[in-house]
Design a protein around this motif. Structure first.
Motif, PDB file in Angstrom:
ATOM      1  N   UNK A   5       0.833  -1.207   0.000  1.00 28.93           N
ATOM      2  CA  UNK A   5       0.000   0.000   0.000  1.00 28.93           C
ATOM      3  C   UNK A   5       0.866   1.253   0.000  1.00 28.93           C
ATOM      4  N   UNK A   6       1.941   1.229   0.788  1.00 33.37           N
ATOM      5  CA  UNK A   6       2.854   2.378   0.823  1.00 33.37           C
ATOM      6  C   UNK A   6       3.497   2.609  -0.542  1.00 33.37           C
ATOM      7  N   UNK A   7       3.861   1.510  -1.215  1.00 39.77           N
ATOM      8  CA  UNK A   7       4.467   1.602  -2.545  1.00 39.77           C
ATOM      9  C   UNK A   7       3.479   2.209  -3.536  1.00 39.77           C
ATOM     10  N   UNK A   8       2.231   1.770  -3.481  1.00 38.75           N
ATOM     11  CA  UNK A   8       1.199   2.302  -4.378  1.00 38.75           C
ATOM     12  C   UNK A   8       0.990   3.792  -4.145  1.00 38.75           C
ATOM     13  N   UNK A   9       0.934   4.191  -2.875  1.00 41.68           N
ATOM     14  CA  UNK A   9       0.735   5.603  -2.537  1.00 41.68           C
ATOM     15  C   UNK A   9       1.914   6.445  -3.005  1.00 41.68           C
ATOM     16  N   UNK A  10       3.140   5.966  -2.727  1.00 39.52           N
ATOM     17  CA  UNK A  10       4.339   6.702  -3.152  1.00 39.52           C
ATOM     18  C   UNK A  10       4.395   6.829  -4.670  1.00 39.52           C
ATOM     19  N   UNK A  11       4.026   5.753  -5.361  1.00 33.58           N
ATOM     20  CA  UNK A  11       4.028   5.775  -6.823  1.00 33.58           C
ATOM     21  C   UNK A  11       3.054   6.819  -7.357  1.00 33.58           C
ATOM     22  N   UNK A  12       1.854   6.844  -6.788  1.00 35.51           N
ATOM     23  CA  UNK A  12       0.844   7.813  -7.215  1.00 35.51           C
ATOM     24  C   UNK A  12       1.296   9.244  -6.990  1.00 35.51           C
ATOM     25  N   UNK A  13       1.907   9.492  -5.835  1.00 36.01           N
ATOM     26  CA  UNK A  13       2.381  10.842  -5.512  1.00 36.01           C
ATOM     27  C   UNK A  13       3.481  11.263  -6.476  1.00 36.01           C
ATOM     28  N   UNK A  14       4.452  10.352  -6.716  1.00 32.05           N
ATOM     29  CA  UNK A  14       5.563  10.669  -7.626  1.00 32.05           C
ATOM     30  C   UNK A  14       5.060  11.011  -9.021  1.00 32.05           C
ATOM     31  N   UNK A  15       4.075  10.244  -9.501  1.00 32.18           N
ATOM     32  CA  UNK A  15       3.570  10.442 -10.863  1.00 32.18           C
ATOM     33  C   UNK A  15       2.720  11.706 -10.972  1.00 32.18           C
ATOM     34  N   UNK A  16       1.858  11.923 -10.000  1.00 25.13           N
ATOM     35  CA  UNK A  16       0.944  13.073 -10.057  1.00 25.13           C
ATOM     36  C   UNK A  16       1.713  14.389 -10.009  1.00 25.13           C
ATOM     37  N   UNK A  17       2.826  14.420  -9.291  1.00 25.75           N
ATOM     38  CA  UNK A  17       3.596  15.665  -9.152  1.00 25.75           C
ATOM     39  C   UNK A  17       4.079  16.199 -10.492  1.00 25.75           C
ATOM     40  N   UNK A  18       4.360  15.314 -11.451  1.00 27.48           N
ATOM     41  CA  UNK A  18       4.902  15.781 -12.732  1.00 27.48           C
ATOM     42  C   UNK A  18       3.832  15.865 -13.821  1.00 27.48           C
ATOM     43  N   UNK A  19       2.602  15.483 -13.511  1.00 26.54           N
ATOM     44  CA  UNK A  19       1.535  15.488 -14.517  1.00 26.54           C
ATOM     45  C   UNK A  19       1.333  16.854 -15.156  1.00 26.54           C
ATOM     46  N   UNK A  20       1.227  17.945 -14.375  1.00 26.30           N
ATOM     47  CA  UNK A  20       1.050  19.267 -15.012  1.00 26.30           C
ATOM     48  C   UNK A  20       2.202  19.642 -15.934  1.00 26.30           C
ATOM     49  N   UNK A  21       3.431  19.295 -15.541  1.00 23.31           N
ATOM     50  CA  UNK A  21       4.598  19.621 -16.359  1.00 23.31           C
ATOM     51  C   UNK A  21       4.546  18.894 -17.697  1.00 23.31           C
ATOM     52  N   UNK A  22       4.129  17.638 -17.667  1.00 24.86           N
ATOM     53  CA  UNK A  22       4.036  16.864 -18.901  1.00 24.86           C
ATOM     54  C   UNK A  22       3.023  17.486 -19.855  1.00 24.86           C
ATOM     55  N   UNK A  23       1.856  17.830 -19.341  1.00 23.27           N
ATOM     56  CA  UNK A  23       0.810  18.380 -20.210  1.00 23.27           C
ATOM     57  C   UNK A  23       1.234  19.715 -20.810  1.00 23.27           C
ATOM     58  N   UNK A  24       1.780  20.602 -19.973  1.00 20.52           N
ATOM     59  CA  UNK A  24       2.212  21.918 -20.470  1.00 20.52           C
ATOM     60  C   UNK A  24       3.314  21.759 -21.512  1.00 20.52           C
ATOM     61  N   UNK A  25       4.221  20.814 -21.280  1.00 23.86           N
ATOM     62  CA  UNK A  25       5.314  20.580 -22.230  1.00 23.86           C
ATOM     63  C   UNK A  25       4.789  20.126 -23.582  1.00 23.86           C
ATOM     64  N   UNK A  26       3.904  19.131 -23.580  1.00 17.46           N
ATOM     65  CA  UNK A  26       3.367  18.631 -24.849  1.00 17.46           C
ATOM     66  C   UNK A  26       2.490  19.674 -25.534  1.00 17.46           C
ATOM     67  N   UNK A  27       1.783  20.480 -24.761  1.00 13.62           N
ATOM     68  CA  UNK A  27       0.975  21.544 -25.349  1.00 13.62           C
ATOM     69  C   UNK A  27       1.874  22.559 -26.039  1.00 13.62           C
ATOM     70  N   UNK A  28       2.988  22.911 -25.390  1.00 11.12           N
ATOM     71  CA  UNK A  28       3.950  23.842 -25.988  1.00 11.12           C
ATOM     72  C   UNK A  28       4.526  23.272 -27.272  1.00 11.12           C
TER      73      UNK A  28
END
Length: 296
Positions: A5-28
């Protein structure tokens, strides 16, 4: 189950943190491809001269999203290799929160960020200068042509079929979703592996080999996961490694950037060379810091 459960939570947090950066980058990148037209290449070439400066400064902002964004921009040849390396070297993710929680002096924290940024800027300009001289001798252009179309073909997003604003947004969302799912899967596997090995084990390996601490810190820094910077920073705070050893690991540590690079850049040999280059630069500068007796 608790560990999983801790691994799943950490994974979700790590991925969500960069989600906005990915979208803005691809939009640019989509906007550059569809609206800037023939002027885009000229714009990229001109801005590339100062890319390492801006890359080193932006990378120093405490998060790992810029390194992921930089990997995508480099794969599309929107930024130079020097700019990419500058961002990788200056990237800071979990280091600053740990230093703050340990109530380290503000001057020490700012100096650490400044050192990472300066090293990134110097290395970035040097790499671009060398590449420029090499291409000049070969009578080649300084930069490869933009390869945003190649990224679209790889992701099968059919970007070229709809060049309207809604089509561009849809294409950026498709790219973001593909990379986001990839990051979740790989990060989950890495988190699970680290959980099984144990952070204490990794810490013990690093702290018990002072002579090889720079080499080992660099190897741990290559792990595309925030756990790497946490381990290295905590060891420094506990006095188990030198400031230079910490910098070796933190300079090499580019967050999720390398992981994204291997996903979006089809040139495997180039990706491996970039990883080796990052490792050598980071560990050499870390070793030099200790040789100079710099300790904060």
């Amino acid at each position: 189950m608790e560990m999983l459960l801790d691994v799943v939570i950490d994974t979700g947090i790590d991925a969500i943190k960069i989600l906005p950066f990915l979208f803005v980058t691809y939009l640019l990148m989509e906007l550059l491809e569809h609206h800037a037209g023939e002027h885009t290449q000229e714009l990229v070439e001109k801005s590339g001269h100062f890319g390492p400066l801006f890359g080193g400064l932006l990378g120093a902002i405490p998060q790992c999203g810029f390194s992921a964004a930089a990997s995508n921009l480099y794969a599309g040849r929107v930024i130079t290799l020097g700019t990419l390396i500058a961002i990788y070297l200056s990237t800071s993710d979990e280091m600053l929160p740990l230093l703050i929680s340990a109530q380290m002096p503000v001057g020490m924290m700012l100096c650490t960020l400044l050192i990472k940024a300066v090293i990134g800027i110097i290395a970035g300009f040097a790499i671009d200068f060398i590449i420029h001289r090499y291409h000049k001798r070969k009578n080649m252009s300084e930069n490869d042509p933009l390869q945003i179309d190649a990224l679209c073909e790889k992701e099968h997003c059919h970007c070229e079929e709809d060049e309207s604003n809604s089509g561009i947004i849809k294409s950026a969302l498709v790219h973001t979703l593909h990379i986001f799912l990839y990051i979740i899967v790989i990060t989950f596997v890495l988190n699970l592996l680290i959980a099984f090995i144990g952070e204490d084990t990794l810490s013990g390996i690093l702290s018990n080999a002072p002579i090889l601490s720079h080499i080992l810190a660099g190897v741990i820094g290559l792990i595309p996961n925030c756990a790497a910077s946490i381990i290295i920073t905590e060891l420094y705070l506990e006095g188990m490694i030198t400031f230079g050893s910490m910098m070796s690991g933190l300079l090499v540590g580019a967050g999720i950037g390398l992981l994204v690079l291997f996903r979006v850049n089809p040139k495997l040999k180039e990706n491996i060379n970039i990883t080796i280059m990052l490792y050598i630069i980071g560990t050499v500068f870390g070793f030099v810091i200790d040789l100079l007796g710099i300790a904060l």
